[in-house]
Structures are given as structure tokens and as C-alpha cells.
Design a protein around this motif. Structure first.
Motif, PDB file in Angstrom:
ATOM      1  N   ILE A  55     113.153  18.115  10.718  1.00  0.00           N
ATOM      2  CA  ILE A  55     112.451  19.059   9.844  1.00  0.00           C
ATOM      3  C   ILE A  55     111.707  20.097  10.678  1.00  0.00           C
ATOM      4  N   TYR A  56     111.084  19.655  11.756  1.00  0.00           N
ATOM      5  CA  TYR A  56     110.366  20.589  12.638  1.00  0.00           C
ATOM      6  C   TYR A  56     111.329  21.593  13.269  1.00  0.00           C
ATOM      7  N   ARG A  57     112.467  21.112  13.767  1.00  0.00           N
ATOM      8  CA  ARG A  57     113.450  22.008  14.383  1.00  0.00           C
ATOM      9  C   ARG A  57     114.039  22.967  13.358  1.00  0.00           C
ATOM     10  N   MET A 117     112.454  24.219  10.826  1.00  0.00           N
ATOM     11  CA  MET A 117     111.452  25.257  10.595  1.00  0.00           C
ATOM     12  C   MET A 117     111.380  26.244  11.754  1.00  0.00           C
ATOM     13  N   ARG A 118     111.617  25.770  12.966  1.00  0.00           N
ATOM     14  CA  ARG A 118     111.418  26.601  14.140  1.00  0.00           C
ATOM     15  C   ARG A 118     112.696  27.273  14.634  1.00  0.00           C
ATOM     16  N   HIS A 119     113.841  26.622  14.462  1.00  0.00           N
ATOM     17  CA  HIS A 119     115.042  27.086  15.151  1.00  0.00           C
ATOM     18  C   HIS A 119     116.250  27.310  14.248  1.00  0.00           C
ATOM     19  N   CYS A 120     116.086  27.240  12.947  1.00  0.00           N
ATOM     20  CA  CYS A 120     117.219  27.464  12.050  1.00  0.00           C
ATOM     21  C   CYS A 120     116.878  28.524  11.007  1.00  0.00           C
ATOM     22  N   TYR A 121     117.858  29.348  10.693  1.00  0.00           N
ATOM     23  CA  TYR A 121     117.668  30.288   9.588  1.00  0.00           C
ATOM     24  C   TYR A 121     119.032  30.633   8.991  1.00  0.00           C
ATOM     25  N   ILE A 163     124.362  28.908   8.819  1.00  0.00           N
ATOM     26  CA  ILE A 163     123.085  28.606   9.452  1.00  0.00           C
ATOM     27  C   ILE A 163     123.154  28.951  10.932  1.00  0.00           C
ATOM     28  N   ALA A 164     122.213  29.765  11.386  1.00  0.00           N
ATOM     29  CA  ALA A 164     122.108  30.065  12.817  1.00  0.00           C
ATOM     30  C   ALA A 164     121.161  29.068  13.475  1.00  0.00           C
ATOM     31  N   ASP A 165     121.604  28.518  14.594  1.00  0.00           N
ATOM     32  CA  ASP A 165     120.815  27.528  15.333  1.00  0.00           C
ATOM     33  C   ASP A 165     120.402  28.164  16.660  1.00  0.00           C
ATOM     34  N   THR A 166     119.081  28.207  16.927  1.00  0.00           N
ATOM     35  CA  THR A 166     118.582  28.880  18.123  1.00  0.00           C
ATOM     36  C   THR A 166     118.016  27.882  19.124  1.00  0.00           C
ATOM     37  N   ASN A 167     117.844  28.343  20.363  1.00  0.00           N
ATOM     38  CA  ASN A 167     117.231  27.521  21.399  1.00  0.00           C
ATOM     39  C   ASN A 167     115.732  27.805  21.464  1.00  0.00           C
ATOM     40  N   ILE A 168     115.082  27.300  22.512  1.00  0.00           N
ATOM     41  CA  ILE A 168     113.625  27.456  22.599  1.00  0.00           C
ATOM     42  C   ILE A 168     113.219  28.916  22.807  1.00  0.00           C
ATOM     43  N   ARG A 169     114.163  29.737  23.239  1.00  0.00           N
ATOM     44  CA  ARG A 169     113.883  31.173  23.399  1.00  0.00           C
ATOM     45  C   ARG A 169     114.310  31.961  22.157  1.00  0.00           C
ATOM     46  N   PHE A 170     114.667  31.198  21.098  1.00  0.00           N
ATOM     47  CA  PHE A 170     115.062  31.791  19.818  1.00  0.00           C
ATOM     48  C   PHE A 170     116.320  32.656  19.942  1.00  0.00           C
ATOM     49  N   LYS A 171     117.172  32.273  20.860  1.00  0.00           N
ATOM     50  CA  LYS A 171     118.471  32.912  20.993  1.00  0.00           C
ATOM     51  C   LYS A 171     119.509  32.050  20.292  1.00  0.00           C
ATOM     52  N   VAL A 172     120.348  32.662  19.459  1.00  0.00           N
ATOM     53  CA  VAL A 172     121.347  31.917  18.701  1.00  0.00           C
ATOM     54  C   VAL A 172     122.357  31.292  19.671  1.00  0.00           C
TER      55      VAL A 172
END
Length: 265
Positions: free
Chosen positions: A96-98, A100-104, A119-128
Motif C-alpha cells: 500500500i505504501y509503495r 501511494m509513492r511509486h504507482c500511478y 499502471i506506471a511503476d517508478t523507482n526511488i527517483r520516481f523514474k518509470v
């Protein structure tokens, strides 16, 4: 019996069972080889099961008497904390945390009540780093994700939670609640005193054990709540005073002579 060897290592094991075999050795903390007799194996088995039962009881107590910290304070997160064991809840909470932070959601399409989301999945730098497709049936809340996360770990992935949040689903559908991850998956009788110590099963003995278990459950539930524990203590003291007032003398069966006679027959 002592000379009977436990030849488990002489059995030809398929490749896929080797890891299970090694896991069993680790569980028993003994190398079940030719040097181990059947008696030694059974002793190790009893010790391992007792250790496992103790750990299970401790984990169940922690799950039932404490409330985990919510990272996002979402309805789905609160629901998960009430139905899952503590360890599994922590894993679900990470999803759930991931989410909120890394999916849109990048795009969506609906046809005949079936919604398809990209759904786009990003890394810690918010890069898809990846894209997934999630299908959601609005009629029966069936969800499927191309990552196949639920198939692997049997709890929902972050992409499914992303779609649930978008569609305002506040409870995890029952079809995705696997029994092995649920609270109280083991029946109460597993940890019952009668099963662990072969206690007597007459009506009075069963009633006394049930009373002790009720009291233990209440005390555990009020853990770290000093005011509530004091109130419970006062109520128990009132009950004791009332019982001792109504029955001022001990029954004859509690005398030393009666107890010794019962022990020695």
C-alpha cells in the motif's frame, strides 16, 4: 528400538524436494543422517514442535493485543490490520505504501463494467521502470494484474491497491483473503492447556480452564492500558470478596489430606 536407524538419507529425493529436505533439517536442528536413531529423531521432533508452538503463541498474542502503526491511514490499510496476522499485514502495508509513492494510472478504458488500467511503476527517483495492466470488474470487484503478484504471494500487489484506491474500494474483497494469512487461522484448541498437557476433561476441570483463559484474554487485551487494568482488578477483587463472604470456609476437597489421598490413591 534404540538400534533402529532412521535412514531418511537413503531415500532418493527428487530435485524439487531437496530444498524442502534441507528446510526440514534446519527446523529440527539435526542432521537426519545414518547416525541418528528413530528415537533421537522423535526427540528432536518433539522439541522442534514445542518451540514452534511457543513462537506461534507469542506471535498470536502480539497480533491480538497490539495495534500496528498505520503508514498511510487508509481504509484498506486499516482493514488489512484487522484481518491479517502481524507479519503479513506488514508486507501488505508495504504494498500500500509503495502504491501511494511509486504507482500511478497513465490511462484507463471501460467496457461492459470491465475497467482496464495502465499502471506506471517508478523507482526511488520516481523514474518509470515498468508498466503493468490491471483489469477491474466493477460488478464483483475481481481484479487481475499482469505482474501476477497475487499468484506468487497470495496477497494483493501494489498495482491492484492503486486501482482499488482509484475506485474507492475500502475493504479487501473476501476472495483475496487467503486463509493461511488470516488471524486465528489455528483453532483455539491447538493452544489449549488440555492438548498441551493432557489435562483432565471432566466438566469442572474444563470450566476452570475456560475461566482462566477468559481472564487471560481480558488481561492480554488490556495490555499497556493501566487504567483499564486497575478497573478490571477492582472488579475481580469485588467478585473475590463476594465469593469469600458467601463461602467463608474451604471445601473439604481442598484439605491437605484430601489432596494427598487423591494423589496416592
Amino acid at each position: 528400538m534404540g538400534s533402529l536407524l532412521f535412514h531418511i538419507n537413503t531415500i532418493v529425493l527428487p530435485y524439487e524436494t531437496i530444498s524442502r529436505y534441507e528446510s526440514s533439517n534446519s527446523f529440527f536442528k539435526v542432521n537426519t543422517g545414518r547416525a541418528n536413531t528413530l528415537v533421537q529423531f522423535l526427540l528432536c521432533l518433539g522439541t522442534a514442535l514445542a518451540r514452534h508452538s511457543k513462537t506461534q503463541l507469542e506471535l498470536d498474542t502480539e497480533t491480538n493485543t497490539t495495534t500496528p502503526k498505520m503508514l498511510e491511514k487508509l481504509p484498506l490499510e486499516a482493514h488489512a490490520s484487522k484481518i491479517y496476522t502481524r507479519n503479513i499485514f506488514l508486507e501488505v502495508e508495504k504494498e500500500i505504501y509503495r502504491e501511494m509513492r511509486h504507482c500511478y494510472i497513465t490511462s484507463s478504458l471501460e467496457k461492459d463494467g470491465i475497467k482496464k488500467f495502465n499502471i506506471a511503476d517508478t523507482n526511488i527517483r520516481f523514474k518509470v521502470v515498468n508498466n503493468y495492466v490491471v483489469e477491474f470488474n466493477t460488478h464483483d470487484t475481481i481484479v487481475s494484474c499482469s505482474c501476477m503478484g497475487f499468484t506468487h504471494v497470495v496477497y494483493l500487489c501494489k498495482h491492484a491497491f492503486c486501482v482499488f484506491r482509484y475506485n474507492e474500494v475500502e475493504l479487501i474483497p473476501e476472495k483475496y483473503l487467503h486463509v493461511q494469512w488470516m488471524r486465528n487461522v489455528l483453532p483455539d484448541r491447538v493452544h489449549d492447556v488440555a492438548n498441551r498437557y493432557s489435562a483432565e476433561e471432566d466438566e469442572e476441570s474444563v470450566l476452570r480452564r475456560n475461566m482462566f483463559e477468559l481472564l487471560t484474554d481480558c488481561v492480554d487485551r488490556l495490555s499497556h492500558k493501566l487504567d483499564c487494568l486497575n478497573a478490571l482488578y477492582a472488579q475481580l477483587k469485588d467478585i473475590k470478596d463476594k465469593v469469600f463472604k458467601e463461602f467463608p470456609a474451604e471445601p473439604p476437597c481442598n484439605s491437605k489430606h484430601s489432596i494427598i489421598s487423591e494423589l496416592v490413591g
